[in-house]
Enzyme design. Sequence first.
Site, short mmCIF file in Angstrom:
data_model
loop_
_atom_site.label_atom_id
_atom_site.label_comp_id
_atom_site.label_asym_id
_atom_site.label_seq_id
_atom_site.Cartn_x
_atom_site.Cartn_y
_atom_site.Cartn_z
N ASP A 237 41.48 76.79 17.13
CA ASP A 237 41.35 76.42 18.55
C ASP A 237 41.50 74.90 18.65
O ASP A 237 40.66 74.21 19.22
CB ASP A 237 40.00 76.90 19.09
CG ASP A 237 39.92 76.86 20.61
OD1 ASP A 237 40.95 76.64 21.27
OD2 ASP A 237 38.80 77.04 21.15
N LEU B 157 26.45 64.23 16.25
CA LEU B 157 27.52 63.25 16.16
C LEU B 157 27.73 62.67 17.54
O LEU B 157 28.14 63.37 18.45
CB LEU B 157 28.82 63.91 15.68
CG LEU B 157 28.79 64.59 14.32
CD1 LEU B 157 30.12 65.27 14.04
CD2 LEU B 157 28.47 63.59 13.21
N GLU C 230 23.81 68.69 12.70
CA GLU C 230 23.66 67.24 12.83
C GLU C 230 24.29 66.76 14.12
O GLU C 230 25.25 67.34 14.62
CB GLU C 230 24.27 66.52 11.63
CG GLU C 230 25.78 66.56 11.56
CD GLU C 230 26.33 65.66 10.47
OE1 GLU C 230 26.01 64.45 10.44
OE2 GLU C 230 27.11 66.17 9.63
#
Length: 302
Positions: free
Chosen positions: A209, A103, A101
């Site tokens: 990370d 964003l 998706e």
Amino acid sequence: METMAYFTSMDSALVSLFGNGIQIRSRRRISGGDVNAAFELTLTGGKKIFMKANAKNKEAFFTAEAAGLAAIAQTGTIGTPHILCCGTEGGEDGYAFLLMELLAGNSPAPRCWETFGYELAALHRAPAAEFVPGGIFGFVRDNYIGAREQKNTPAGNWRVFFRDCRLAPQLRDGARYFDTTMQSKAFCLLEHVEELLLEPAYPSLLHGDLWSGNVITGKDGRVWLIDPAVYVGHAEADLAMTELFGGFPPEFYAAYKEAAPLAPGYEHRRDLYNLYHLLNHLNLFGSAYYPAVRRIVERYVP
């Protein structure tokens, strides 16, 4: 963990995900990242999705990332983009892709960083045993830290895992930048890792990370996680990295520490955790990171 959908062509992926007749109407290159190319895809009908792409032989980057995002999402604690599928397109000169998706353009919610602190603490407290069959620390598969492979061999001891699967491989490769004295100090430090770190009260699923470039405002206005290098370890390792490249706002740290108080001595251990990431940058990007690596090594081994 759920198995991610995998396709051998972009057309078959789009048909399976969105139905017959759906095609890519346009693609727009998005900046950011130094490993993969990123694109905003506009599909027939106007729907927009996000695509990462790389050479076809780099598809493991995307299956690893999908596994990491799926693990975080499974805890139900913090936002991550929904993964649609992985796959490859074309012959030897084709490409690998990851669809998820899109964003973009979402406004931050009030107190979003405070909420993020509480949510990250919840992620770190979530049950993690399912993600390390045959051990306590590590992950179900190896993955990547940037463009470098990250070993996640299951282990029953955090300090041994961090020494053998994090510091040791980076130090071996980074030693080419060291003079004889520095090599001696670095490998002396490696021998003393077990004395310098603590076993956690409980194993935590880590982003792996966690710096400002790997968070994004989600569709709900909260801070979501992207681009993970997931494994199960000590929560301190995630928190330490948030402080490495500029840090997060103070309200994030206040909320996190309220929800998950830190063990005494964290400030002394923080640089040892971040040595891993600085060595990784040294091995990826060269000698500009050597002074920072040297400062940390010599802090522990004068």
